[in-house]
Every structure is written in structure tokens, then in C-alpha cells.
Scaffold this active site. Structure first.
Site, PDB file in Angstrom:
ATOM      1  N   THR A 152       0.841  -1.144  -0.009  1.00 19.92           N
ATOM      2  CA  THR A 152       0.026   0.038   0.023  1.00 19.92           C
ATOM      3  C   THR A 152       0.938   1.353   0.056  1.00 19.92           C
ATOM      4  O   THR A 152       0.784   2.039   0.737  1.00 19.92           O
ATOM      5  CB  THR A 152      -0.807  -0.150   1.467  1.00 19.92           C
ATOM      6  OG1 THR A 152      -0.077   0.001   2.406  1.00 19.92           O
ATOM      7  CG2 THR A 152      -1.920  -1.030   1.411  1.00 19.92           C
ATOM      8  N   HIS A 155      10.362   2.480  17.879  1.00 15.52           N
ATOM      9  CA  HIS A 155       9.452   1.155  17.729  1.00 15.52           C
ATOM     10  C   HIS A 155       9.557   0.198  18.738  1.00 15.52           C
ATOM     11  O   HIS A 155      10.308   0.069  19.720  1.00 15.52           O
ATOM     12  CB  HIS A 155       9.997   0.618  16.293  1.00 15.52           C
ATOM     13  CG  HIS A 155      11.251  -0.295  16.093  1.00 15.52           C
ATOM     14  ND1 HIS A 155      11.403  -1.408  16.439  1.00 15.52           N
ATOM     15  CD2 HIS A 155      12.449   0.287  16.061  1.00 15.52           C
ATOM     16  CE1 HIS A 155      12.739  -1.934  16.185  1.00 15.52           C
ATOM     17  NE2 HIS A 155      13.508  -0.967  16.153  1.00 15.52           N
ATOM     18  N   ASP A 195      17.623  -3.706  20.422  1.00 15.62           N
ATOM     19  CA  ASP A 195      16.992  -3.143  19.408  1.00 15.62           C
ATOM     20  C   ASP A 195      15.456  -3.740  19.425  1.00 15.62           C
ATOM     21  O   ASP A 195      15.574  -4.829  19.140  1.00 15.62           O
ATOM     22  CB  ASP A 195      17.610  -3.469  18.290  1.00 15.62           C
ATOM     23  CG  ASP A 195      16.961  -2.948  16.793  1.00 15.62           C
ATOM     24  OD1 ASP A 195      16.010  -2.220  16.977  1.00 15.62           O
ATOM     25  OD2 ASP A 195      17.516  -3.540  15.808  1.00 15.62           O
ATOM     26  N   GLU A 221       8.431  -2.269  12.546  1.00 15.52           N
ATOM     27  CA  GLU A 221       9.677  -1.345  12.059  1.00 15.52           C
ATOM     28  C   GLU A 221      10.740  -2.394  11.251  1.00 15.52           C
ATOM     29  O   GLU A 221      11.027  -1.964  10.376  1.00 15.52           O
ATOM     30  CB  GLU A 221      10.348  -0.653  13.208  1.00 15.52           C
ATOM     31  CG  GLU A 221      11.316   0.353  12.667  1.00 15.52           C
ATOM     32  CD  GLU A 221      12.880  -0.264  12.789  1.00 15.52           C
ATOM     33  OE1 GLU A 221      13.756   0.564  12.457  1.00 15.52           O
ATOM     34  OE2 GLU A 221      13.050  -1.208  12.849  1.00 15.52           O
ATOM     35  N   GLU A 222      10.953  -3.524  11.779  1.00 16.62           N
ATOM     36  CA  GLU A 222      12.056  -4.363  11.479  1.00 16.62           C
ATOM     37  C   GLU A 222      11.670  -4.910  10.160  1.00 16.62           C
ATOM     38  O   GLU A 222      12.574  -5.225   9.196  1.00 16.62           O
ATOM     39  CB  GLU A 222      12.049  -5.616  12.292  1.00 16.62           C
ATOM     40  CG  GLU A 222      12.700  -5.087  13.817  1.00 16.62           C
ATOM     41  CD  GLU A 222      14.103  -4.562  13.699  1.00 16.62           C
ATOM     42  OE1 GLU A 222      14.676  -4.401  12.551  1.00 16.62           O
ATOM     43  OE2 GLU A 222      14.744  -4.243  14.740  1.00 16.62           O
ATOM     44  N   GLU A 252       2.956   3.802   7.993  1.00 17.29           N
ATOM     45  CA  GLU A 252       1.367   3.921   7.740  1.00 17.29           C
ATOM     46  C   GLU A 252       0.913   5.135   8.583  1.00 17.29           C
ATOM     47  O   GLU A 252      -0.241   5.614   8.169  1.00 17.29           O
ATOM     48  CB  GLU A 252       0.874   2.609   8.327  1.00 17.29           C
ATOM     49  CG  GLU A 252       1.377   1.440   7.549  1.00 17.29           C
ATOM     50  CD  GLU A 252       1.310   1.558   5.897  1.00 17.29           C
ATOM     51  OE1 GLU A 252       0.049   1.513   5.524  1.00 17.29           O
ATOM     52  OE2 GLU A 252       2.207   1.581   5.264  1.00 17.29           O
ATOM     53  N   GLU A 257       1.091   8.032   6.678  1.00 13.16           N
ATOM     54  CA  GLU A 257       0.228   8.224   5.432  1.00 13.16           C
ATOM     55  C   GLU A 257      -1.366   8.549   5.994  1.00 13.16           C
ATOM     56  O   GLU A 257      -2.151   9.111   5.381  1.00 13.16           O
ATOM     57  CB  GLU A 257       0.261   6.628   4.844  1.00 13.16           C
ATOM     58  CG  GLU A 257       1.507   6.577   4.156  1.00 13.16           C
ATOM     59  CD  GLU A 257       1.875   5.082   3.818  1.00 13.16           C
ATOM     60  OE1 GLU A 257       2.534   4.768   2.814  1.00 13.16           O
ATOM     61  OE2 GLU A 257       0.970   4.094   4.045  1.00 13.16           O
ATOM     62  N   ASP A 307      15.531   5.109  18.795  1.00 11.86           N
ATOM     63  CA  ASP A 307      15.189   3.521  18.393  1.00 11.86           C
ATOM     64  C   ASP A 307      16.369   2.905  19.468  1.00 11.86           C
ATOM     65  O   ASP A 307      15.850   2.716  20.581  1.00 11.86           O
ATOM     66  CB  ASP A 307      15.684   3.459  16.943  1.00 11.86           C
ATOM     67  CG  ASP A 307      15.470   1.927  16.537  1.00 11.86           C
ATOM     68  OD1 ASP A 307      15.299   1.131  17.278  1.00 11.86           O
ATOM     69  OD2 ASP A 307      15.394   1.886  15.227  1.00 11.86           O
ATOM     70  N   HIS A 359      20.144  -8.105  16.164  1.00 11.01           N
ATOM     71  CA  HIS A 359      19.203  -8.999  15.275  1.00 11.01           C
ATOM     72  C   HIS A 359      19.430 -10.453  15.397  1.00 11.01           C
ATOM     73  O   HIS A 359      18.766 -11.330  14.764  1.00 11.01           O
ATOM     74  CB  HIS A 359      19.367  -8.508  13.763  1.00 11.01           C
ATOM     75  CG  HIS A 359      18.428  -7.518  13.408  1.00 11.01           C
ATOM     76  ND1 HIS A 359      18.302  -6.875  12.052  1.00 11.01           N
ATOM     77  CD2 HIS A 359      18.206  -6.066  14.042  1.00 11.01           C
ATOM     78  CE1 HIS A 359      17.590  -5.845  12.210  1.00 11.01           C
ATOM     79  NE2 HIS A 359      17.510  -5.419  13.325  1.00 11.01           N
TER      80      HIS A 359
END
Lengths: 742, 742
Positions: B263, B373, B383, B421-422, B430, B433, B450, B550
Site C-alpha cells: 500500500t 519502535h 533493538d 519497524e523491523e 502507515e 500516511e 530507536d 538482530h
């Protein structure tokens, strides 16, 4: 950006300040008086002051201005135009009736003019090369004030040069369906010259469409049926009436887009990148030339082939046939071809906007803009000088009030005398491009008065729905010229009306297309806009527009004798527009009504449901989210109105409280912009008012996507869903702008 | 738009109002006290209040929050994530430390997850089909808090499923120049599997580039040289140090763009049109899988072919060769192929943003936004939970102040706990938007924290140039954790500094890319943004990022023992970010300095002149208009600063006067937006900060157009001129925003 920077320098009156000093100085110079007090901050519009202004607006002054403005032809970027630049600048800098400041903004714009040494025409050439007919090069002179060496010969601006020759066909209005009809009638269009009448399709479209069918040249004329209520004889037309004489030719820009054609989205300055001429979109691909109906008659009445459909018949006094080519035993040998001879030149010329400013006392960073173009095709008494004369009368009175320290608006007022409108709204578009960000962030509304008086029957207004309220209020305060007991509003409602679900019977406001300088304001910048004029009694004429439009007959004499004898309709427009301007500039709460916007959205939704709903349902596309978004908009708009009512009851409302509400009112229109909604259409970003091909009165992207999907169902339904999302999102943004701020 | 609408209802404290009543009510409810008086209107930030807030920020509370936040893995849209949605919502609704209101915004977003029943891996298969090697499916467990059934197995999100098999090649970092080097070395890439190391190129780029050369599958690993300062042995790595254990694997989104992939430009709601999966841009076209360096060693150290260039060599303890295929007499038969087995599934899941609001007292329609996030890949202690813990500590103190009636900000403050976010900054994108228009019109600045602590050496800040001023001011008011006589500013300047032409030696502010949730704010909305963290002493490590990034080792234990023992760096970031937040929300004049923006523009210009100028001159392209525009910007910025200085001396400045200046400061960044500048790059509209391929520190459109023209001169110089116009126009718009308003 001279006009913004220099302004302050003159505010101190005799005090001379350097720019350097000034730039280091705040926008409200110290010598303009103390900081606005709390009382000033909450001061509302002064209705009795509006009465004074209206009383001073003088039809004789308008007449005087119009006489001056129309002395010479003033086509864009010609010496006649430059004379008017100086005239307007002098008026706006006048010590006793001028504005705070006035400046000139210049752009180097791409124009198209006929070759003075090699005039355009249409000829008939026999099979053996004999010249059998040549169209008139100029219009016939009837009055003194029409005569001038600078009258530009009729031409189609931006049509490419060339001398194509072929059999003549009659293609009605040059719409796609007209050419399709010719094909259906088995007329072979390849290599033909199409003669078309004005109307039904944009000027450029007649040639763009024709070229798709193999047509190699286009002739355009004005049919007496469309412009003269059928009158075609010399003694029935000007100077005996307002009707167009047989030799009159409508000039015009054959550019379907607006703005300088070489610099889309950027101001046409010396630093600006220019696209290649071959990349210009929306202009005729084939030579095109307009002629008068006298000449058109000679051609059309000699055509061979099947008789044209009855809807295609006009008032030239013969049965229109389709061609191709001329009938046997007619005026021309039937092997004759028609040749369109176009020698247009493309040039880059400097075009000026004259800008006049009145600094706001309390909110100098809020702009109400009033504009009118200055350039004409010939003498342009109606188009546009009727509007310029009205604007000069408004600025004369407001300037006087200002110089006499009787008034200063709450918000800043900017007047624009736009250049090169006739070539495609160029001056106003370049203005919106050059000052994009500040105009976007600060402009409350744009008022356009182009032709101020088409005829003297009634007010006609177009605009986005939120301006209805302020136009109605003003129209109720102004009397009609012919009857001082009747208001402009009461007169208007007799001519144009509708039943509003909110207000009952009201005058009907038209919608804004792209016909004048409001286009870039509404479509590109999303600024609340309106266009005002006095116009026809439609029961008395079916003329497409006033008959002298874009011809050499649009003169002071024509205006004074046939359009507005006594200039009282001009005066009425000046009073109405001035009234609206003052209300927008001086009201504590900006007088826009967003509940009226909701009514239009509802109407658009209902059309979509009725016209598209059944087939969309078959495609599993629901209009439900659109309805939800509109309901949310309506709730927010109503709640905002209640807040405004509440605030108006407060004795000393908080100035930031007022500002917050006003920002919501001002920025509503911007929330409907989506610069990614219509990537193929220059400037069109307004999701509610973008141009559309479909005839359904609903959201333009949705309507056009639907029409495409219907004609090619395998491709288009995703695009319908996409445009539905675009509309829902835009209305959602608009609702969010109106809702409680946090 | 629930969170905007509902808010007011809770403001009355015990008073329960219905939404219906509320919507009809003004944003500042009557029961919140009287209208702001003139004194309130001109109240400035209270520095002693900032001191109180900073004093109350508690490292123990941060530690406590972090422990709670990291109990469970909380990958986007999983039950662990939903638990944290409730946790944050409860904190922000707490009666004694909560905010005015908190709500949840949900989006149905397109995600990619591994198939739990069919794990991804990398295998070696001999010529006769024997399985000779299988990569680890999960990381090795070393500590209690790492163990959880919900730990997601390593994968490359958005890589397509498939099981390609081919000879292995080593392609360094998978950059275009790396594959080109392989071709130069005559390695036939067709049908190969490329093993690449993280770094040097975006994740997705490694596969997108490889596919262009015929590569059919990609393996990615973390080289100990890049992340562990060369340390590769188990007893040198976590839990013995902060370094990555041999089985650790960096997960990540292999989506080069941001926002919900289906989108673009519209919020992922139920009504929203979704593009086809095949239309998604920027994701790997071929299966891709990350592995640990233990497994990478097994593959790379067995490769045949020429020895790789010295810059390609890493710390696996062998000479890296290019392939293709394995060496004779090694671990694998040399006819063995490598197979990449990817079984990723694409799903649409509901992802939540938790939004918390504090209503502004005087300018509720101005927003300062602070975001972080919430979703992690595994337990995500660093993170992002280090940032979430900091945000919760700031909201705890501010909430307390609010509930105790000790404070209410001048402007509204909005906190965002972003989802997904990841996967590509989805929640924050969004959000921008969905609320595009109101955020655009009303947001003063966005603060992103973050990962709050990468390491405990120094502050690191990135942002647009105008935020330098407020960050410096705050950093001078906060002390470093290790030495209460040193300010964060003084410490910072030792690690990162530059010589400013305006200020002399100052800490150097980094620029914003698209690495965290600020991306849509700056690039799409043009909102002044910054990103804050504590980070490394670069003299002590060259790790690309903190080694557990991560992986399954990013746990509370890891954070508490190796990243920030005592959590005092967390506390310092909370103090600094809170300080900045309060200054932006409470200062009478928004503390952004636009003269600093001018310094950056000058710097960009100088780079352009030096690096591009000579060849542009040969093409008759002048940078003069750019210089003129920047000079104009600088004059306007300086003049505005003088106006601000003047205003600050006034005892009771006009509230509209203040608002006007603040609007200029707030909207400056927006003036640099041009939604038509980079039509091929989703969201990137900011002419100064858009992404670029060129390494030259100048205007991105200009730099990239220049690089293209250099490589293909017949096509590109017009495009260079166009991007020069775009830059000149954007800077002109920005200058106009700062200049005297009329």
C-alpha cells in the site's frame, strides 16, 4: 521575490529604509503603530465599512478605466501589454489611492504568434494548381476604436506551422464521437482537411482527435447557430447588435494544458530547465486555423457527400454535407483541395505579473488574493479589461481608505494582474509555481474576476463549496443595478437555483474547471477559490459566449453599447467582489462554511452509488468506505461550526484559539490534494475537482477509472479500487483537518 | 482517527463526557481552566522544570522496564508484540503516571515469516545427491533468558521461497562492483549460489545485484572481521564478551523500501487498494538466507578458484577463494553444489501503533512527536527495547508531572510506539500516511530514539541541520554518567567533531538516511527530524554495529552485562532526549536554528562546485543560480534570527507575532519537499535529504543525475539541468518561507 521583500520599505511613508535594514526587521514595522492590542486581535469585520466601500465604487470611474485599458490591443508580452503594466503599476503606487506596494514579476514564457510577414489563411486549390479561394486575413472594420496596426490576425496559438492540402470534410465539433461518426458514415478521413465548429470540445482537442483518424489539417469556425442565435446577416450583427459579424474570428490558445509549456511545475525563470518543444503535451499535432463564418459558409455549403446528421446542422443557410471534397457543379471544381496555411512562430518572451499588496494589521502572514488577467487577444474590452477595470476600482477605493488611515485589513491582501492568460493561464500558473510553499501555507482564498460582465442579467459564481456562504452573504448586501429594492442574491436565485438539502432553495454555485486563472490555485495549490461575473439571461440568448469573444470586435464601443450600457453591472460586480474580499480579509473567523462542502461530497457519493454502484457491486467493489469517510467529514464539519458559534459568543476569545480554528478553515482545501493521484495530468492534484472525461457528477478519478474499466474490463477494475482509495484517503485527510486538533 | 478524537474525553479527569458532546466542543475544554491569559501566551520554557524532570529520570526504573519488555520475543504482530501493546497502553493510561490519553492504531500489513514446519537452511549436496552438510537451524543457547519457543529462526524477510542449487562463489559484500570483479576474474556466475558478507550494501541489494549476473541464490553471513574485531572463537564471544558467538545470525528485512509493501502512500486499512505482490519493488528476486559465521567458515574455507582480493579477506581463519565450487580433496567432493532452502511465507497481519498524547495548553494544534519502535526480531533488548525503556521513563516522569498538575506543555506532545519497524519502518510510515495532512500542517519536529544505547562512550545524534542548536543546548545541560563534572556536550565533542564556519569546533551531527522510523517523517512529510543514541568509542572497536544485533543474543543479560551495566547511559539518553522534547514543546519560540541549515546548504554547494563544477562548465551548466538561491536563503535565515532576538526582548510579545515566526520555523523543512522530484523512489520527496547513489556530499538529485550523465553522456545532461532547477526551486521556496511574510 521582490514584491514580498520590498514591501515593508514603503510602509514607513516618507521614511527611507534600505533593504538590508528591512530584512533584519520584523514584518510589522515599529512605525506602523503599537503591537495589536487584545481588542485588535479579536476585532471582527466592520459591516458599515463595507457599506462605505460599496458606496464609493463608481461606475463612471470603471468606464474611465475601461476606456484607458482598451485604447490599444494588448496581447501578452506586446508593447500594448507593457503599457498596461505601467498603467496598473502607477495606479497601485499612487500616493493617494495606491496600495502599500506594487511590483512586477517577470517570466520568460513560451508563446506562439503568427508570422507578420506571412499571414495564415485557408485556400482552395484546383487539381491543376489554380487558387480559387482565399480566406480573409483580417476582420472587417466597423468602428474607429477597432482600427489599429497591432490587431493580431486570427490564428490558433501553438498550432504547428505547415501547409497541408487535402479534400475537405465537415467534422461537426471535432469530438472523438464526431470523427467516429464520419468513419461510420464511411467517410475516408485519411489525408483530409477537417472543418469544425467551435464548442463541444477544447480547441486543441479538435486537431488532436482528428490526427488520430488521419486528418492532416483542421479549420475551426464559429457557427452563427452557436454564437448568434442563428443571426448571420451583416445588418443583424455588430455594430447593429451584439452579434458577431460574418468576418469575426475567435482567436485562442490551442494548448490543452496550462502554465508555460516548457517549464511544467517550475517558474519560467532564466535558471529554469526547459523541456524540449517536442515534449509539450496537449497541443495540435497538425496545422490548424480559425476562420469567420462568412468564409466557412463558402466552404461548407459547397461540400459533397452525405448530408450531415441533424444535430450537426448549423445556421449557414445550407444543408451541411460531410464531404470529402466539393460537390460537382458548385463554386469549385470538384477535384479541388483545401489548403490550411499556417506560419505560426514559437517565441520566448518576457511576460509580467503586476502584484499589489496591502499588509494585514493582525495576521500579515495570511493572504487573501484577488486576481484578473491583463492580456487580451485584441483590444479585449470584455476579456479581460472588464475585469481589470473592476479590480482597479476596488483597489482605488481600498487604496484611498488605506492612505487616509481609515482602514487596514486584518489579513494581507494581494492583487494580481496576471500576464499571458490567453496563452494558457501562464502568468498565474508561474506565480503559483514560484511562490508555491508560502502560498500553500498562508493563502486563505483566491478570488478571480476575469470577464466581469458577459451580460447584465445576473450574478454568476463558481467556486469550491465552502465559499457559497460568503458569496451569499455579500450578494444579500448588494443591490442590482436596475432595481434598488432587489438584492443581487434575490435576482440571482431567479436565474440559477437549486434545492440544497441544508438550506432549501438557493442560488446555484457553479464548479471550477480550468477556464481562467483560478486553475493553478485550486488544482495545483489546493487553495479555496472562486470566480465571479455578471452574465446572461439564458431565456434570451443561447450564445455559447458573448459573440465578440476573442475577436477584433471586443472593443470599448461594443462593451459600452451592447454589454453594459452605463457600466452598472460592472459596478455591481465590483461591489460584490469587494464585499467578499473584505469579509475574507477582515472577519475574525474566516467566513468559509465546511458543512456546505459536506453537502457536495454527499451529492458526489449519491451519484456514484446510483450511476456506478450496481456494476461496482458485481466487481465486489464497495462504496462503503467512501460513505464512512464522508459521514466522518460531515460530523467533523458540524462540530467545527458549533465550535465557531461558541467562540463567536466569547467577548475576548484567545487569539491562538481563533487562529487554530482559522487554520482548520484555511487548510481544509489543501487536505484534498494528492500529488500522486493523477500522474499523467499536469497540475491536477485536487481529488475532488480534477478534470474528468466522464459526465457523471462524482469524484473525477473514480468516474474516469470506472468509464475506462467499463470499456476494457480486463484491465481497469484495479484502477477503480485505487481511485476509490485515493478519494477515501483525501476525504479522511480533510475530516482530520476539521476534527478536534488533539 | 480514534486517538485524536477520543483524547479530549479523558481530559476532564473524573468527568465523563460522551464523544458526541466532545466533538461539539472546542479542543480546550472549559473545565481545563480559563482561557490562556496574555501571560500564558508568552510563557517560555522553564529551565528549572527541565532540571526537575532530568533529576527524576531513574536508571533503575529503566532497568526494570527493560526487564519487562524483554521477557518474551516480540517480533511484529506476534503474541509477544501484542503483550507489549497492552503493557505500553497500560503505562500510558496509568492514573498517576499516565498521559492525557493513549490509543491503538492498527494496520493490516504485509509481512514475511519462515514456515515453522519447514525450516530454512543451507545444504551441501554431492553430485550423486548425498547431503553432506546442513547449516544450523537455530542459534546455540548460552543463557536462560535467551531460551523461548517463540525465538524466530534466522531468515531473510521478503526473500522469495525456493530451493536453488548451484556451485558456490564468494561475492564479498554483494555490491555491483563485487560481482563485476568476479566477472573480471572470469568467474562464471550463471547458475551459482553467492555467499556474501553483511555490510557495504543493503540487504536486498546483495540478491538484486547478484540476480543481474545470473546468480540464483544468495547466502549472507556476518564476518568476525566486520562485527567482532576479528574474534571468532567461542570463548572470546558472548557470554564471555559482547562479541557475536559463531552460531549467531543477523535476521533482517530484505526490503529496500519502507512502509507496507502493498500500500505505498496509503495506510494499510481494510478499505485500501493493494498492489499485486509482483509489483513490490526492492525485494530479492531470488531465494536468500542468512547463516552464522561458523557455518560460513565451513563453506568459504572449502572454496576453490582464485584467491579473493585482499580487501575481500575476512577473519574466518583461511584464505578466502572466489569459487565457483569447492576445492579438490577438501571436506566436500568437488562436484558438490550448495543449495539454499527458503520456505518463507507472506502473510497479512494486524500491526499496532500505540499512541500516547499530552494536550498542549496554549497551542494544542502544534505537535512535537517522539517515537520508537516496539517490535524486535527476537528478545530485542537493545533493538529496540533500550529505546522503549527510555521512552517509558520519559513518559512516566512527564505523566507524573501532568497528573500532579505541575506542568502542561505549551504544544501538544505525541508519543508513538511503532509496530513492524523491523520489516521496513511499517508502523511509522502507515502513521504518516493515515494522518498526512494534519501532521504536515502541525508538526514542529519528530524525535526518534530507536536503539538508545549501542555502547556507553558518547552521544551520537543525526538530524536535519536546524536541530543542531536544540541538541547542543540540551547536551550542555546533561552530565555524562561516568563523570558528573563533564557534560554530554563536552564528551561528545571529543568523539565526533567538525569545524563549523559559524561556530568553530562543534560536535558533528550526522545526517538522516532511512535506517529507522524517522524516514517517513523527513522524506515523505518534510518534518524536522532527529535520531539520538549513545554509542561506541571507535578507537576501541570497529564493529559494524553492536555484535548481537538482530540475533538471539540481544537479551537483557547481554544489555546489562556488556552494553550498559548500571543503565546509566540509558538514563543519559533519556535525560537528553527529554530535555530536547521539553524545549521543543515549551519554548515560546521554537528552538530551531535555520542559519545552521544555511551552513549545510553552503557545504553542499561547495562540494558541487569542487566535484561537479569543472565538467558541468564544459556542458554549459552553471551552478550560479544555486549559489544565488543559497545566498538568498542565508540572508533570510539571518534576518529571521534577528527578528527572533528582537522579539525575545519584548515583555509581552503579540501572540500572533510569535505564532507567525514559529510557523516560519516549523514549515521551513516542508518547503524543501517536491513530490515530483524523484518519481521512481517511493516516499523520497525531500530535495536535500533524499537517498542517493553518488558518494558526493551534495544535493542528491544533482549528484545522481551527474553520475548518470558521466557514465552515459548522450542522455543525461538535460536531467542534470532538471535536478539543478529542482534544487534551486526548493531552496527558493525555503528562503521565501523565512523571508518577511509580506
Amino acid at each position: 521575490m521582490r514584491w514580498f521583500v520590498i514591501l515593508g520599505a514603503v510602509l514607513g511613508g516618507a521614511l527611507i529604509m534600505t533593504i538590508g535594514l528591512l530584512v533584519g526587521h520584523f514584518a510589522i514595522p515599529k512605525d506602523s503603530g503599537p503591537d495589536p492590542s487584545r481588542d485588535d486581535l479579536s476585532k471582527d469585520v466592520d459591516v458599515s465599512f463595507i457599506e462605505q466601500v460599496m458606496a464609493e465604487i463608481d461606475n463612471k470611474e470603471i468606464e474611465k478605466s475601461l476606456r484607458e485599458l482598451t485604447k490599444k490591443p494588448h496581447m501578452a508580452a506586446t508593447p500594448g501589454d507593457e503599457d498596461l503594466v505601467q498603467l496598473i503599476l502607477n495606479r497601485w503606487k499612487n500616493a493617494s489611492t495606491g496600495l502599500d506596494n506594487a511590483t512586477v514579476d517577470r517570466y520568460d514564457v513560451f508563446l506562439s504568434i503568427p508570422d507578420p510577414a506571412n499571414p495564415n489563411n485557408v485556400t482552395v486549390v484546383t487539381g491543376n494548381g489554380m487558387l480559387n479561394f482565399t480566406s480573409r486575413l483580417t476582420e472587417k472594420n466597423y468602428t474607429e476604436d477597432q482600427v489599429d496596426p497591432d490587431v493580431v490576425k486570427p490564428y490558433a496559438a501553438y498550432a504547428p506551422p505547415g501547409t497541408p492540402k487535402g479534400k475537405l470534410v465537415y467534422a461537426n465539433q471535432g469530438r472523438m464521437i464526431d470523427y467516429e461518426e464520419l468513419v461510420k458514415q464511411q467517410v475516408n478521413l485519411t489525408g483530409t482537411i477537417a472543418i469544425t465548429r467551435y464548442g463541444g470540445e477544447g480547441r486543441a482537442g479538435k486537431a488532436i482527435n482528428g490526427a488520430k483518424f488521419g486528418v492532416i489539417g483542421v479549420i475551426v469556425y464559429t457557427d452563427p447557430k452557436d454564437i448568434n442565435d442563428g443571426k448571420a446577416l451583416e445588418n443583424e450583427t455588430y455594430p447593429y447588435s451584439w452579434y458577431l459579424p460574418p468576418s469575426g474570428v475567435e482567436r485562442g490558445s490551442y494548448n490543452g494544458y496550462f502554465g508555460d509549456p516548457l517549464t511544467p511545475y517550475y517558474p519560467a525563470k532564466d535558471f529554469t530547465y526547459r523541456i524540449k518543444e517536442s515534449e509539450i503535451k496537449g497541443i495540435p499535432p497538425i496545422p490548424t486555423q480559425p476562420i469567420g463564418f462568412e468564409d466557412a459558409k463558402t466552404l461548407i455549403c459547397e461540400l459533397d457527400g452525405p448530408v450531415a446528421p441533424s444535430a450537426w446542422q448549423g445556421s449557414l443557410g445550407c444543408a451541411y454535407r460531410l464531404g470529402p471534397g466539393f460537390r460537382k457543379e458548385g463554386r469549385f471544381p470538384n477535384d479541388s483541395d483545401v489548403q490550411v496555411n499556417v506560419h505560426n512562430q514559437r517565441i520566448i518572451n518576457s511576460s509580467a505579473n503586476v502584484m499589489g499588496m496591502i499588509r494585514g494589521s493582525t495576521e500579515p502572514d495570511r493572504y487573501v488574493i484577488y486576481g484578473n488577467h491583463r492580456d487580451s487577444w485584441v483590444h479585449g474590452a470584455i476579456d479581460p479589461s472588464s475585469g481589470t477595470a473592476v479590480m482597479l476600482e476596488i483597489t482605488r477605493i481600498l487604496g484611498k481608505m488605506l492612505k487616509e488611515n481609515r482602514w487596514r485589513p486584518r489579513r494581507s491582501i494581494i492583487f494580481g494582474s496576471w500576464g499571458a492568460e490567453e496563452f494558457g493561464l501562464i502568468g498565474s500558473t508561474e506565480f503559483t509555481e514560484e511562490y508555491y510553499s508560502k502560498l500553500r501555507d498562508r493563502t486563505v482564498a483566491y478570488i478571480n474576476v476575469d470577464i466581469s460582465v458577459f451580460a447584465n442579467a445576473t450574478l454568476r459564481a463558481q467556486g469550491t463549496p465552502s465559499v457559497q456562504n460568503v458569496i451569499f452573504t455579500a450578494a444579500k448586501q448588494v443591490k442590482v443595478p436596475t432595481d434598488l429594492s432587489t438584492t443581487v442574491y434575490d435576482n440571482w436565485i431567479r436565474y440559477f437555483n437549486r434545492t440544497s438539502s441544508l438550506h432549501g432553495l438557493v442560488p446555484s454555485l457553479g464548479t471550477l474547471g480550468a477556464g481562467s486563472d483560478y486553475a493553478a490555485f485550486i488544482h495545483y495549490l489546493g487553495i479555496t477559490s472562486m470566480d465571479l461575473a455578471y452574465t446572461y439571461d439564458r431565456s434570451k440568448t443561447s450564445a455559447r459566449i458573448y459573440p465578440a469573444y476573442h475577436t477584433a470586435y471586443d472593443t470599448f464601443d461594443y462593451a459600452a453599447r451592447f454589454i453594459d450600457p452605463g457600466f452598472t453591472s460592472h459596478q455591481t460586480v465590483a461591489r460584490t467582489a469587494g464585499n467578499i474580499l473584505l469579509r475574507l480579509a477582515d472577519s475574525l473567523i474566516i467566513p468559509l462554511d465546511l458543512v456546505d462542502y459536506g453537502e457536495t461530497l454527499e451529492h458526489f457519493y449519491n451519484s456514484a452509488e446510483t450511476e456506478l454502484g450496481p456494476i461496482l457491486a458485481q466487481q465486489n467493489i464497495s462504496l462503503g468506505p467512501l460513505k464512512t469517510a464522508i459521514d466522518r467529514f460531515n460530523s467533523a464539519a458540524k462540530a467545527l461550526n458549533q465550535q465557531i458559534d461558541q467562540l463567536k459568543k466569547e467577548v475576548n476569545p484567545s487569539p491562538l484559539h481563533v487562529r487554530m480554528l482559522n487554520d482548520q478553515l484555511m487548510l481544509l482545501e489543501r487536505a484534498f490534494l494528492d500529488p500522486r493521484a493523477f500522474p499523467d495530468k499536469y497540475y491536477y492534484s485536487h481529488v475532488i475537482w480534477a478534470s474528468k472525461s466522464s459526465g457523471i457528477a462524482t469524484f473525477p478519478g473514480l468516474a474516469d477509472a470506472y468509464a475506462k474499466a467499463i470499456s476494457n474490463s480486463s484491465l481497469g477494475w484495479d484502477n477503480v479500487s485505487k481511485h476509490l482509495t485515493i478519494a477515501v484517503q483525501a476525504i479522511g485527510n480533510a475530516a482530520a483537518t476539521l476534527e478536534i486538533v488533539i
